[in-house]
Design a protein around this motif. Structure first.
Motif, PDB file in Angstrom:
ATOM      1  N   SER A 147       0.836  -1.199   0.000  1.00 19.14           N
ATOM      2  CA  SER A 147       0.000   0.000   0.000  1.00 19.14           C
ATOM      3  C   SER A 147       0.871   1.249   0.000  1.00 19.14           C
ATOM      4  CB  SER A 147      -0.893   0.019   1.243  1.00 19.14           C
ATOM      5  OG  SER A 147      -0.090   0.190   2.408  1.00 19.14           O
ATOM      6  N   ASP A 148       0.276   2.377  -0.375  1.00 20.73           N
ATOM      7  CA  ASP A 148       1.013   3.638  -0.349  1.00 20.73           C
ATOM      8  C   ASP A 148       1.492   3.948   1.065  1.00 20.73           C
ATOM      9  OD1 ASP A 148       0.714   3.988  -3.026  1.00 20.73           O
ATOM     10  OD2 ASP A 148      -0.865   5.514  -2.898  1.00 20.73           O
ATOM     11  N   GLU A 149       0.651   3.665   2.040  1.00 19.46           N
ATOM     12  CA  GLU A 149       1.018   3.931   3.434  1.00 19.46           C
ATOM     13  C   GLU A 149       2.285   3.167   3.820  1.00 19.46           C
ATOM     14  OE1 GLU A 149      -0.898   3.736   7.962  1.00 19.46           O
ATOM     15  OE2 GLU A 149      -1.968   2.850   6.264  1.00 19.46           O
ATOM     16  N   GLU A 150       2.325   1.877   3.444  1.00 17.47           N
ATOM     17  CA  GLU A 150       3.493   1.050   3.742  1.00 17.47           C
ATOM     18  C   GLU A 150       4.706   1.522   2.938  1.00 17.47           C
ATOM     19  OE1 GLU A 150       5.582  -2.078   5.653  1.00 17.47           O
ATOM     20  OE2 GLU A 150       3.652  -1.097   6.059  1.00 17.47           O
ATOM     21  N   PHE A 151       4.459   1.906   1.678  1.00 15.28           N
ATOM     22  CA  PHE A 151       5.558   2.403   0.838  1.00 15.28           C
ATOM     23  C   PHE A 151       6.227   3.611   1.480  1.00 15.28           C
ATOM     24  CE2 PHE A 151       7.025   5.656  -2.089  1.00 15.28           C
ATOM     25  CZ  PHE A 151       7.985   4.969  -2.819  1.00 15.28           C
ATOM     26  N   TYR A 152       5.436   4.612   1.847  1.00 19.22           N
ATOM     27  CA  TYR A 152       6.020   5.846   2.378  1.00 19.22           C
ATOM     28  C   TYR A 152       6.689   5.615   3.730  1.00 19.22           C
ATOM     29  CZ  TYR A 152       3.927   8.396  -1.466  1.00 19.22           C
ATOM     30  OH  TYR A 152       3.606   8.852  -2.718  1.00 19.22           O
ATOM     31  N   LYS A 153       6.173   4.669   4.491  1.00 24.03           N
ATOM     32  CA  LYS A 153       6.810   4.323   5.768  1.00 24.03           C
ATOM     33  C   LYS A 153       8.203   3.726   5.516  1.00 24.03           C
ATOM     34  CE  LYS A 153       6.085   1.435   9.890  1.00 24.03           C
ATOM     35  NZ  LYS A 153       5.205   0.413  10.524  1.00 24.03           N
ATOM     36  N   LYS A 154       8.287   2.783   4.572  1.00 25.74           N
ATOM     37  CA  LYS A 154       9.567   2.156   4.246  1.00 25.74           C
ATOM     38  C   LYS A 154      10.512   3.157   3.582  1.00 25.74           C
ATOM     39  CE  LYS A 154       8.358  -2.733   3.829  1.00 25.74           C
ATOM     40  NZ  LYS A 154       8.531  -3.952   3.020  1.00 25.74           N
ATOM     41  N   ALA A 155       9.960   3.992   2.701  1.00 23.92           N
ATOM     42  CA  ALA A 155      10.783   4.980   2.002  1.00 23.92           C
ATOM     43  C   ALA A 155      11.405   5.962   2.984  1.00 23.92           C
ATOM     44  CB  ALA A 155       9.936   5.729   0.968  1.00 23.92           C
ATOM     45  N   ARG A 156      10.615   6.390   3.942  1.00 22.90           N
ATOM     46  CA  ARG A 156      11.112   7.328   4.953  1.00 22.90           C
ATOM     47  C   ARG A 156      12.248   6.696   5.757  1.00 22.90           C
ATOM     48  NH1 ARG A 156       6.483   8.796   6.296  1.00 22.90           N
ATOM     49  NH2 ARG A 156       6.151   7.339   8.030  1.00 22.90           N
ATOM     50  N   SER A 157      12.078   5.427   6.125  1.00 24.03           N
ATOM     51  CA  SER A 157      13.108   4.719   6.879  1.00 24.03           C
ATOM     52  C   SER A 157      14.387   4.571   6.057  1.00 24.03           C
ATOM     53  CB  SER A 157      12.597   3.338   7.295  1.00 24.03           C
ATOM     54  OG  SER A 157      13.616   2.563   7.894  1.00 24.03           O
ATOM     55  N   LEU A 158      14.266   4.197   4.789  1.00 28.57           N
ATOM     56  CA  LEU A 158      15.437   4.061   3.916  1.00 28.57           C
ATOM     57  C   LEU A 158      16.165   5.387   3.761  1.00 28.57           C
ATOM     58  CD1 LEU A 158      14.095   1.764   1.035  1.00 28.57           C
ATOM     59  CD2 LEU A 158      16.027   1.261   2.544  1.00 28.57           C
ATOM     60  N   LYS A 159      15.405   6.426   3.528  1.00 32.30           N
ATOM     61  CA  LYS A 159      15.988   7.765   3.363  1.00 32.30           C
ATOM     62  C   LYS A 159      16.782   8.162   4.603  1.00 32.30           C
ATOM     63  CE  LYS A 159      14.638  12.619   2.762  1.00 32.30           C
ATOM     64  NZ  LYS A 159      13.491  13.545   2.535  1.00 32.30           N
ATOM     65  N   GLU A 160      16.192   7.940   5.769  1.00 33.22           N
ATOM     66  CA  GLU A 160      16.859   8.311   7.027  1.00 33.22           C
ATOM     67  C   GLU A 160      18.149   7.508   7.226  1.00 33.22           C
ATOM     68  OE1 GLU A 160      13.839   7.668   9.928  1.00 33.22           O
ATOM     69  OE2 GLU A 160      12.753   9.530   9.465  1.00 33.22           O
ATOM     70  N   GLN A 161      18.113   6.216   6.870  1.00 34.55           N
ATOM     71  CA  GLN A 161      19.310   5.384   7.020  1.00 34.55           C
ATOM     72  C   GLN A 161      20.422   5.826   6.071  1.00 34.55           C
ATOM     73  OE1 GLN A 161      18.582   0.944   7.531  1.00 34.55           O
ATOM     74  NE2 GLN A 161      16.492   1.612   7.054  1.00 34.55           N
ATOM     75  N   ILE A 162      20.038   6.152   4.834  1.00 33.23           N
ATOM     76  CA  ILE A 162      21.036   6.606   3.860  1.00 33.23           C
ATOM     77  C   ILE A 162      21.661   7.923   4.317  1.00 33.23           C
ATOM     78  CG2 ILE A 162      21.369   7.453   1.494  1.00 33.23           C
ATOM     79  CD1 ILE A 162      19.147   5.461   0.625  1.00 33.23           C
ATOM     80  N   ILE A 163      20.829   8.862   4.755  1.00 33.98           N
ATOM     81  CA  ILE A 163      21.327  10.160   5.218  1.00 33.98           C
ATOM     82  C   ILE A 163      22.282   9.979   6.392  1.00 33.98           C
ATOM     83  CG2 ILE A 163      20.652  12.313   6.374  1.00 33.98           C
ATOM     84  CD1 ILE A 163      18.120  12.295   4.633  1.00 33.98           C
ATOM     85  N   GLU A 164      21.916   9.088   7.314  1.00 37.46           N
ATOM     86  CA  GLU A 164      22.737   8.866   8.512  1.00 37.46           C
ATOM     87  C   GLU A 164      24.124   8.334   8.130  1.00 37.46           C
ATOM     88  OE1 GLU A 164      24.675   7.051  11.702  1.00 37.46           O
ATOM     89  OE2 GLU A 164      23.592   5.733  10.324  1.00 37.46           O
ATOM     90  N   ILE A 165      24.161   7.383   7.204  1.00 38.05           N
ATOM     91  CA  ILE A 165      25.441   6.798   6.780  1.00 38.05           C
ATOM     92  C   ILE A 165      26.291   7.839   6.044  1.00 38.05           C
ATOM     93  CG2 ILE A 165      26.504   5.117   5.212  1.00 38.05           C
ATOM     94  CD1 ILE A 165      24.183   3.224   5.907  1.00 38.05           C
ATOM     95  N   MET A 166      25.644   8.675   5.240  1.00 41.26           N
ATOM     96  CA  MET A 166      26.389   9.671   4.460  1.00 41.26           C
ATOM     97  C   MET A 166      26.951  10.792   5.331  1.00 41.26           C
ATOM     98  SD  MET A 166      26.444   8.300   1.603  1.00 41.26           S
ATOM     99  CE  MET A 166      25.564   6.941   0.824  1.00 41.26           C
ATOM    100  N   LYS A 167      26.458  10.926   6.535  1.00 44.97           N
ATOM    101  CA  LYS A 167      26.961  11.962   7.446  1.00 44.97           C
ATOM    102  C   LYS A 167      28.068  11.449   8.371  1.00 44.97           C
ATOM    103  CE  LYS A 167      22.864  14.949   7.644  1.00 44.97           C
ATOM    104  NZ  LYS A 167      21.767  15.450   8.493  1.00 44.97           N
ATOM    105  N   ARG A 168      28.297  10.135   8.380  1.00 49.53           N
ATOM    106  CA  ARG A 168      29.310   9.576   9.274  1.00 49.53           C
ATOM    107  C   ARG A 168      30.717  10.006   8.844  1.00 49.53           C
ATOM    108  NH1 ARG A 168      27.448   3.227   9.972  1.00 49.53           N
ATOM    109  NH2 ARG A 168      25.441   3.626  10.991  1.00 49.53           N
TER     110      ARG A 168
END
Length: 278
Positions: A147-168
């Motif tokens: 569902s879109d709800e599940e998509f945006y939840k997963k997308a938000r989590s992926l985005k946050e993880q990528i941003i966190e790694i790129m700032k290390r």
């Protein structure tokens, strides 16, 4: 000769439908998700480029002698446009007057190449082992049957993880170079997470461009500027027709039959009639 007659007929079709690409360009500009890509194409023995500008219902092919930003500028114009343009990081697209999403598939190859160049570096192995799965999942997420709800939840989590790694903090220059792309160009890397219609990769354009790559191997390019122009017109018309109609061959034939009876008719309206209002 037979070849001359066939080529002459194709050029005549190119003249009949010659104004259609400009109309397709106007429609392409308004698309919610736009794609663009380019590949080498020789014309009259000289090096040049085949460009594709495409959306779900439009394919616009241009054959030009240059790879300069003048070609995207010709297509996009200078007025602010809606939607998102998905491209690789070639700087010729950077001044497009709309939001831009960089292709994760191209970036993924850079992460893989980094590991190949430094296979024994533990810092790089650790960095790549964390980032590649996230980037791969971002590319595949949109197609998952969720569902879109599940998509945006997963997308938000992926985005946050990528941003966190790129700032290390990182010591290796190769890692820092890739991190800099994600931090300095953050505005062009996460539209896929905010709008499910926007893919994280540019495979759509690459698929649209594939027939041109095949044609290049067979034909070695266009033999004249006129030939390149005719190819541009007919490919734009036929590939767009294929996207918009269930039977493009019948639609094309019907348009030609109608023009044979009345040459004053508008070829665009014959090929792409506007749907009746509900």
């Amino acid at each position: 000769s037979g070849d001359g007659s066939l080529i002459g007929a194709l050029h005549r079709l190119g003249r009949i439908f010659g104004k259609i690409p400009d109309k397709l360009m106007v429609e392409y500009r308004q698309s919610a998700v736009k794609h663009a890509d380019e590949t080498g194409w020789r014309t009259n023995g000289l090096s040049g480029y085949a460009w594709i500008f495409c959306a779900t219902d439009t394919s616009l092919f241009l054959f030009r002698k240059t790879r300069s930003s003048q070609v995207p500028k010709e297509v996009f114009g200078e007025e602010k446009l809606p939607g998102v343009l998905v491209v690789d990081r070639y700087n010729g697209y950077n001044k497009a007057p709309c939001s831009i999403q960089y292709c994760y598939a191209h970036l993924l190859r850079e992460f893989e190449d980094l590991e190949k160049v430094f296979p024994d570096d533990t810092e790089i192995r650790s960095f790549v082992s964390m980032t590649i799965p996230l980037i791969t999942e971002a590319i595949k997420l949109r197609a998952q049957p969720i569902s879109d709800e599940e998509f945006y939840k997963k997308a938000r989590s992926l985005k946050e993880q990528i941003i966190e790694i790129m700032k290390r903090p990182a010591k290796h220059f190769g890692i820092r170079r890739l991190q800099d792309i994600f931090t300095e160009k953050a505005g062009r890397l996460y539209h896929w997470a905010d709008d499910r219609r926007v893919p994280a990769d540019n495979n759509f354009a690459e698929r649209d461009l594939r027939p041109t790559v095949v044609a290049r191997k067979v034909s070695f390019g266009s033999q004249s500027d006129n030939g390149a122009h005719t190819r541009s017109v007919l490919m734009s018309v036929l590939h767009t027709l294929k996207k918009r109609t269930a039977d493009p061959v019948a639609q094309f034939k019907n348009a030609l039959d109608a023009l044979a009876k009345n040459p004053s008719l508008d070829p665009y309206q014959l090929l792409f009639p506007k749907p009746l209002p509900p």
